[in-house]
Write an enzyme that holds these catalytic residues in place. Structure first.
Site, PDB file in Angstrom:
ATOM      1  N   ARG A   1       9.945  43.248 -17.592  1.00 42.57           N
ATOM      2  CA  ARG A   1       9.871  41.859 -18.196  1.00 42.57           C
ATOM      3  C   ARG A   1      10.214  40.746 -16.949  1.00 42.57           C
ATOM      4  NH1 ARG A   1      14.668  40.270 -19.557  1.00 42.57           N
ATOM      5  NH2 ARG A   1      14.998  42.128 -20.955  1.00 42.57           N
TER       6      ARG A   1
ATOM      7  N   TYR B   1      -3.567  19.823 -28.607  1.00 42.58           N
ATOM      8  CA  TYR B   1      -4.049  21.231 -29.573  1.00 42.58           C
ATOM      9  C   TYR B   1      -2.886  21.099 -30.549  1.00 42.58           C
ATOM     10  CZ  TYR B   1      -3.938  25.917 -30.916  1.00 42.58           C
ATOM     11  OH  TYR B   1      -3.696  27.176 -31.743  1.00 42.58           O
TER      12      TYR B   1
ATOM     13  N   ASP C   1      -1.622  19.964 -19.144  1.00 43.99           N
ATOM     14  CA  ASP C   1      -2.274  21.058 -19.714  1.00 43.99           C
ATOM     15  C   ASP C   1      -3.563  21.098 -19.169  1.00 43.99           C
ATOM     16  OD1 ASP C   1      -3.684  22.831 -21.235  1.00 43.99           O
ATOM     17  OD2 ASP C   1      -2.466  22.672 -22.858  1.00 43.99           O
TER      18      ASP C   1
ATOM     19  N   LYS D   1      -8.330  30.965 -22.498  1.00 43.08           N
ATOM     20  CA  LYS D   1     -10.030  30.159 -22.454  1.00 43.08           C
ATOM     21  C   LYS D   1     -10.588  30.320 -21.308  1.00 43.08           C
ATOM     22  CE  LYS D   1      -7.508  28.522 -25.952  1.00 43.08           C
ATOM     23  NZ  LYS D   1      -7.514  29.496 -27.378  1.00 43.08           N
TER      24      LYS D   1
HETATM   25  O1  P1T Z   1      -3.734  29.895 -28.154  1.00 45.57           O
HETATM   26  P1  P1T Z   1      -3.052  30.064 -26.635  1.00 45.57           P
HETATM   27  O2  P1T Z   1      -3.245  30.840 -25.670  1.00 45.57           O
HETATM   28  O3  P1T Z   1      -1.442  29.925 -27.146  1.00 45.57           O
HETATM   29  O4  P1T Z   1      -2.904  28.432 -26.314  1.00 45.57           O
HETATM   30  C1  P1T Z   1      -2.536  27.332 -26.798  1.00 45.57           C
HETATM   31  C2  P1T Z   1      -3.128  26.138 -26.265  1.00 45.57           C
HETATM   32  C3  P1T Z   1      -2.720  25.278 -25.420  1.00 45.57           C
HETATM   33  N1  P1T Z   1      -3.413  24.288 -24.947  1.00 45.57           N
HETATM   34  C4  P1T Z   1      -4.444  24.096 -25.122  1.00 45.57           C
HETATM   35  C5  P1T Z   1      -5.204  22.587 -24.692  1.00 45.57           C
HETATM   36  C6  P1T Z   1      -5.291  24.975 -26.060  1.00 45.57           C
HETATM   37  O5  P1T Z   1      -6.498  24.559 -26.497  1.00 45.57           O
HETATM   38  C7  P1T Z   1      -4.741  25.933 -26.594  1.00 45.57           C
HETATM   39  C8  P1T Z   1      -5.246  26.601 -27.882  1.00 45.57           C
HETATM   40  N2  P1T Z   1      -6.401  26.237 -28.463  1.00 45.57           N
HETATM   41  C9  P1T Z   1      -7.164  26.830 -29.183  1.00 45.57           C
HETATM   42  C10 P1T Z   1      -6.900  27.941 -29.992  1.00 45.57           C
HETATM   43  C11 P1T Z   1      -8.191  26.110 -29.904  1.00 45.57           C
HETATM   44  O6  P1T Z   1      -9.061  26.610 -30.502  1.00 45.57           O
HETATM   45  O7  P1T Z   1      -8.344  24.862 -29.514  1.00 45.57           O
END
Ligand code: P1T
Length: 390
Positions: A56, A108, A180, A205
């Protein structure tokens, strides 16, 4: 233990994506970073160790990923997390109860849910503003404001904010600015160069790019923020496992190659949709019709791979399209090599209250596409066939 000498800072992006943070294994010469699938590390005497105590706190595979992401963002420090939401949660813990965050209005859905349904209960306050209106940002920032949260381009409407200008407003009030950067990846946009203090990613992503890992990351150039982040990363513990860190490292090697193809395919898809009679309006940073096209040209080196559009005929039409496509998969997420299509109002942004969705323009006719790296012709033909049946 993080190794700034191995950032490959003098090399171009595509080279750094392959090598940064990844010194060949000193024991075997293995070129690929080994997956250190261990929870703990042996000490020779209490407190005497190799720099690794417990996974961790430190894990060599994760740290290679952290250094690689830092290098790509032009940052001195990187931290990796178990998801994008875990990265965001950890960043918010830099703040204290009573602090206010001024956030982009279109973000998001899961980030908004975290802000309003989790962090507000813990004493943070959030105000959402359309950051294309810089006066509105200025008005929203008050004495209590300690952070500005900027998602640009936004999810799902692809609004583009002037990051440099927003940073100036935030810094004039001594607030931190977190960006972000998930939709652009560091390949097309580097927010720290534009003045941001923190850059946040869902590595799920484009950074990983193969739809097989959920992960997150934060990078910064500020040594004191980095120290707090490492403390919070270890204390909160929302870290990725070594296998996931390895997979993201592998995905990252082709980030530049993939982004170039995502962008050219997305440009073709956006232009095709813009000329289609059943499509009302296309939102894509690479189209001159985009309302913040000029801002995008100034701060982004490419348009990314996400295209959003309004289809004529509301839910009935969008549902038909989403059920009919064959090459595109109907699924949440974005940024993978495979093309995805989704309905923000019902899927990724369902947790945004209906009145807010209506205010933002997340209507039943809104469709979001993540354009993959397949052959352009197959994508355009798939859309053509599906739209013909709407
Ligand atoms: O899903 P995660 O890895 O926890 O990420 C969250 C997140 C944060 N910031 C942006 C701009 C995002 O698009 C996302 C996650 N988005 C999706 C799952 C989606 O389909 O838009």
């Amino acid at each position: 233990m993080h190794d700034p000498d191995y950032s490959f800072a003098e090399y171009a992006f595509d080279t750094r994506a392959i090598y940064a943070g990844q010194r060949p294994d000193p024991t075997t010469g293995a070129l690929m970073k080994p997956i250190y699938q261990t929870s703990t590390f042996e000490q020779s005497s209490p407190g005497e160790h190799t720099g690794f105590e417990y996974s961790r706190s430190q894990n060599p595979t994760r740290m290679a990923l952290e250094d690689c992401i830092a290098s790509l963002e032009g940052a001195d420090f990187g931290t990796a997390f178990g998801s994008g939401c875990a990265a965001t949660t950890t960043v918010l813990h830099l703040l204290e109860a009573g602090d206010k965050v001024v956030s982009s209005d279109d973000i998001y859905g899961g980030t908004r849910r975290l802000f309003v349904q989790v962090m507000e209960q813990m004493g943070l306050e959030f105000e959402f503003v359309d950051m294309t209106d810089l006066e509105a940002v200025d008005e929203a920032v008050d004495d209590q404001t300690t952070m500005l949260w900027v998602e640009s381009p936004t999810n799902p409407l692809l609004k583009i904010y002037d990051i440099e200008a927003v940073c100036e407003i935030g810094h004039a009030s001594d607030a931190l600015v977190a960006v972000d950067n998930t939709f652009m990846s560091p390949y097309f946009q580097q927010p720290l160069d534009l003045g941001a203090d923190l850059v946040v990613h869902s590595t799920t992503k484009f950074i990983n790019g193969h739809s097989d890992v959920v992960g997150g990351a934060v990078a910064t150039n500020d040594a004191s923020l980095a120290e707090q982040l490492f403390f919070l990363q270890n204390s909160i513990g929302a870290v990725p496992g070594p296998m996931d860190a390895f997979l993201v490292l592998r995905g990252i090697k082709t980030l530049g190659l993939r982004m170039r193809k995502h962008a050219s395919n997305a440009q073709a898809v956006a232009e095709y949709l813009q000329g289609h009679g059943k499509v009302d309006r296309v939102l894509f940073p690479g189209l001159e019709s985009h309302p913040q096209y000029e801002v995008g040209q100034k701060q982004m080196s490419g348009p990314g791979g996400v295209v959003t559009f309004y289809i004529d005929g509301g839910l009935e039409a969008s549902r038909r399209l989403l059920e009919t496509v064959e090459v595109f998969s109907l699924a949440e997420s974005l940024g993978g090599v495979e093309s995805l299509i989704e309905h923000p109002a019902i899927m990724t942004h369902a947790s945004v209250p209906p009145d807010k969705r209506a205010e933002l323009g997340i209507t039943d006719g809104l469709v979001r596409i993540s354009v993959g790296v397949e052959h352009e012709k197959d994508l355009l033909e798939d859309l053509e066939k599906a739209l013909a049946r709407v």
